[in-house]
Write a protein that holds these residues in place. Structure first.
Motif, PDB file in Angstrom:
ATOM      1  N   ARG A 124      -2.752   9.213  18.618  1.00 45.27           N
ATOM      2  CA  ARG A 124      -3.061  10.305  17.697  1.00 45.27           C
ATOM      3  C   ARG A 124      -3.602   9.710  16.410  1.00 45.27           C
ATOM      4  O   ARG A 124      -2.998   8.817  15.824  1.00 45.27           O
ATOM      5  N   ARG A 125      -4.728  10.243  15.976  1.00 43.58           N
ATOM      6  CA  ARG A 125      -5.319   9.835  14.701  1.00 43.58           C
ATOM      7  C   ARG A 125      -4.979  10.927  13.695  1.00 43.58           C
ATOM      8  O   ARG A 125      -5.442  12.049  13.811  1.00 43.58           O
ATOM      9  N   MET A 126      -4.138  10.574  12.710  1.00 48.15           N
ATOM     10  CA  MET A 126      -3.631  11.562  11.750  1.00 48.15           C
ATOM     11  C   MET A 126      -4.355  11.449  10.424  1.00 48.15           C
ATOM     12  O   MET A 126      -4.462  10.350   9.876  1.00 48.15           O
ATOM     13  N   SER A 127      -4.768  12.597   9.880  1.00 49.16           N
ATOM     14  CA  SER A 127      -5.261  12.582   8.510  1.00 49.16           C
ATOM     15  C   SER A 127      -4.066  12.353   7.591  1.00 49.16           C
ATOM     16  O   SER A 127      -2.934  12.731   7.907  1.00 49.16           O
ATOM     17  N   LEU A 128      -4.295  11.713   6.458  1.00 43.14           N
ATOM     18  CA  LEU A 128      -3.210  11.403   5.521  1.00 43.14           C
ATOM     19  C   LEU A 128      -3.187  12.399   4.374  1.00 43.14           C
ATOM     20  O   LEU A 128      -4.152  13.133   4.139  1.00 43.14           O
ATOM     21  N   VAL A 129      -2.060  12.425   3.681  1.00 39.24           N
ATOM     22  CA  VAL A 129      -1.895  13.316   2.539  1.00 39.24           C
ATOM     23  C   VAL A 129      -2.279  12.540   1.288  1.00 39.24           C
ATOM     24  O   VAL A 129      -1.934  11.360   1.152  1.00 39.24           O
ATOM     25  N   ASP A 130      -2.997  13.185   0.402  1.00 39.72           N
ATOM     26  CA  ASP A 130      -3.408  12.532  -0.844  1.00 39.72           C
ATOM     27  C   ASP A 130      -2.162  12.207  -1.680  1.00 39.72           C
ATOM     28  O   ASP A 130      -1.360  13.079  -1.980  1.00 39.72           O
ATOM     29  N   THR A 131      -2.002  10.938  -2.048  1.00 41.74           N
ATOM     30  CA  THR A 131      -0.803  10.536  -2.794  1.00 41.74           C
ATOM     31  C   THR A 131      -1.011  10.604  -4.306  1.00 41.74           C
ATOM     32  O   THR A 131      -0.095  10.304  -5.073  1.00 41.74           O
ATOM     33  N   CYS A 179       0.834  -1.202   0.000  1.00 40.64           N
ATOM     34  CA  CYS A 179       0.000   0.000   0.000  1.00 40.64           C
ATOM     35  C   CYS A 179       0.867   1.249   0.000  1.00 40.64           C
ATOM     36  O   CYS A 179       2.076   1.179   0.246  1.00 40.64           O
ATOM     37  N   GLU A 180       0.248   2.375  -0.334  1.00 39.15           N
ATOM     38  CA  GLU A 180       0.926   3.666  -0.321  1.00 39.15           C
ATOM     39  C   GLU A 180       0.243   4.567   0.709  1.00 39.15           C
ATOM     40  O   GLU A 180      -0.987   4.671   0.726  1.00 39.15           O
ATOM     41  N   ILE A 181       1.048   5.234   1.523  1.00 38.60           N
ATOM     42  CA  ILE A 181       0.481   6.126   2.537  1.00 38.60           C
ATOM     43  C   ILE A 181       1.203   7.468   2.455  1.00 38.60           C
ATOM     44  O   ILE A 181       2.427   7.516   2.504  1.00 38.60           O
ATOM     45  N   GLY A 182       0.425   8.551   2.308  1.00 32.19           N
ATOM     46  CA  GLY A 182       1.038   9.882   2.234  1.00 32.19           C
ATOM     47  C   GLY A 182       1.035  10.523   3.615  1.00 32.19           C
ATOM     48  O   GLY A 182      -0.022  10.670   4.225  1.00 32.19           O
ATOM     49  N   VAL A 183       2.213  10.901   4.126  1.00 33.00           N
ATOM     50  CA  VAL A 183       2.258  11.436   5.491  1.00 33.00           C
ATOM     51  C   VAL A 183       2.900  12.824   5.549  1.00 33.00           C
ATOM     52  O   VAL A 183       3.691  13.206   4.694  1.00 33.00           O
ATOM     53  N   ASP A 184       2.528  13.526   6.612  1.00 31.93           N
ATOM     54  CA  ASP A 184       3.036  14.864   6.915  1.00 31.93           C
ATOM     55  C   ASP A 184       4.160  14.677   7.940  1.00 31.93           C
ATOM     56  O   ASP A 184       3.931  14.191   9.052  1.00 31.93           O
ATOM     57  N   ILE A 185       5.381  15.061   7.564  1.00 31.29           N
ATOM     58  CA  ILE A 185       6.557  14.807   8.400  1.00 31.29           C
ATOM     59  C   ILE A 185       6.421  15.462   9.778  1.00 31.29           C
ATOM     60  O   ILE A 185       6.771  14.885  10.800  1.00 31.29           O
ATOM     61  N   ASP A 186       5.894  16.679   9.810  1.00 33.42           N
ATOM     62  CA  ASP A 186       5.782  17.425  11.061  1.00 33.42           C
ATOM     63  C   ASP A 186       4.947  16.705  12.111  1.00 33.42           C
ATOM     64  O   ASP A 186       5.234  16.782  13.307  1.00 33.42           O
TER      65      ASP A 186
END
Lengths: 245, 245, 245
Positions: free
Chosen positions: B106-113, B64-71
């Motif tokens: 923490r539940r993080m929203s993901l970045v659209d890949t 799978c691919e997951i887009g994440v926010d480094i901060d």
């Protein structure tokens, strides 16, 4: 000719002292060691510093003058690891100072010493002499910083006092004779000084556990301490502020 | 599907490397581990990172691919105590990454890949290879920072040099072959790089005691080092600055 | 009359707590000890603090009120060495507080207490009580800081939860009964608070390993913890934010 090896810690003491008053300085170098004199731009304070040949790990020099930029040494000293020894040599052809730490070499351009005179040390007769722990002085200075921008140094036959007066609050550090390392004072003396200058001078003391203050009334203070474990010394002279009553 | 447990220290190495070039990244995840490629916004540098399954305490994943926010990861990692293990899982229904440390979630929203492509690694042939202690490189970089905004990396048959030339001063770190962990170089090579980029890359090295530099003349440098005690690796590629003579 | 000796560490706990809400405070002093009450300028929070005579190394006092400036104490406490004991005495003639550390004395002007009333502690009935480790609370607070500017405190019959909801992300610290030092709660309660206030209060806790939270639904929280190793206590009361659904 100038070629030397010196511990980073010893050079750091020198640079910290000189950097308190000036950003550029002329070093007088010979086979006996290094000496310098400098006056701050406002002509309020001067410093005289001597580092004997014994403070170096190695020193080969014929008498010469080298003008250096203090900041460049600060930058190099940040790179020194604990116990590092720096190698210094003067490349006379290109008029650069070559400074080496481990495998790292910086070639520094020098400052023209033509316009830099050796300031004359004024001949002042200061009747009182106090030898006090650096740590005590620092505590008194820090306490004064929130109170005023100048401090009074007072000596009597049986105590030394540092005091600061603010509009609403006052601070006083009183050290009776038995808490001082030495006290020679017949008549009470008192002078007022810029806290900023005095603070920077005392902060530059480094490892010396105590400093000697020579005092008079409305006269400069001379602050003396050892460098490099006794293989050198510093003498600051700081002009007083005259109180208008 | 993605569910994993990973030491905070390992995840911190990954985040530090990626954060050097980008703020958002696409993670390619499978049962073999995690991999990513990213190019910095100015297209001067790229990074390729692989973390093998063995770098995780536990890993269950289908590709799978997951887009994440480094901060967001940086924020979570600040909360981790020494030796902490993070739990990660993908909530596919709500498209959130759920990150847990101890009792904290923490539940993080993901970045659209969708708009994030896997950059292609250019095929460059770099004739020289140097393996050098990270600590030595860092000292050379810090010394250069007050001199210039770019540095030259030079390899010859018997030494590696990092050098910076300023208007008045110059700095040089010269490491002869016996101070290097490896040196493979027939003809002298030399390329110039942005000090800023090179510095950030070397600072991101973390615990790896040495890094491998692959060099040519006026060619990119490839910087390689291990992650997670050998259970992963990083390859940076940094474009050269071409000197105008 | 007021004359006392007190450990710098104990006075630092008091000053840290009071400084969370106000910059000036009226101290009520008697032979039994010291007490104070203060409300923050926005009237969102109040603090009640008691330091028993046993928290002092020495205390001689007749009932009196002294208005002090918190910042002046912060400045003095910075000068205290580890294990220092401060001497405090009221110079009634000049209305100054004389504070001495080692050989250093500061004479502080006092704040006029004429306009400073003792705020009344509201009588609130809070049905739930949770005793939680300070360290856990701090971790939950730090995780929430990047998410929202308010947090919910929730207690049920078998757990305590601290939660923050942001636009895209959420954070939750869930502590089941067996990870709490005490939990008394019949029906679920939930209130929302300013993260900023709550964070500052919990950060002021100092050495107390755990704090007690008294909670209701859309009601204030009362935060209680010990001072001076049990020879005193703090009670904060923080108003809730009412959620508009």
């Amino acid at each position: 000719m100038f070629k030397a090896r010196i511990k980073a810690d010893v050079l750091r003491e020198v640079i910290t002292v000189v950097g308190t008053l000036v950003e550029e300085v002329k070093l007088n170098i010979s086979s006996d060691g290094l000496s310098l004199r400098a006056v701050d731009p406002a002509h309020v304070a001067m410093v005289e510093l001597v580092l004997k040949a014994g403070a170096f790990e190695e020193l080969k020099a014929t008498a010469c003058e080298i003008g250096v930029d203090i900041d460049k040494f600060r930058e190099m000293l940040k790179l020194a690891r604990a116990g590092s020894v720096l190698r210094l040599s003067h490349d006379e052809d290109k008029n650069k100072l070559v400074v080496t730490i481990d495998n790292l070499t910086r070639r520094m351009s020098l400052v023209d010493t033509a316009g830099m005179s050796d300031p004359k040390v004024p001949n002042v007769n200061l009747p009182a002499k106090v030898r006090v722990k650096t740590e005590e002085l620092n505590q008194g200075i820090r306490a004064s910083e929130s109170i005023s921008d100048h401090i009074a140094l007072i000596a009597t036959a049986d105590m030394f006092e540092l005091s600061a007066e603010g509009e609403t609050d006052s601070v006083s550090l009183k050290l009776p004779k038995d808490l001082l390392e030495a006290l020679e004072c017949k008549d009470t003396v008192k002078s007022l000084f810029s806290l900023d200058y005095f603070s920077n001078m005392v902060k530059s003391v480094g490892n010396a556990p105590s400093v000697t203050l020579n005092l008079g009334t409305d006269y400069p203070v001379r602050i003396e301490f050892d460098l490099a474990g006794g293989e050198g010394y510093v003498k600051y002279l700081l002009a007083p502020r005259i109180e208008n009553d």
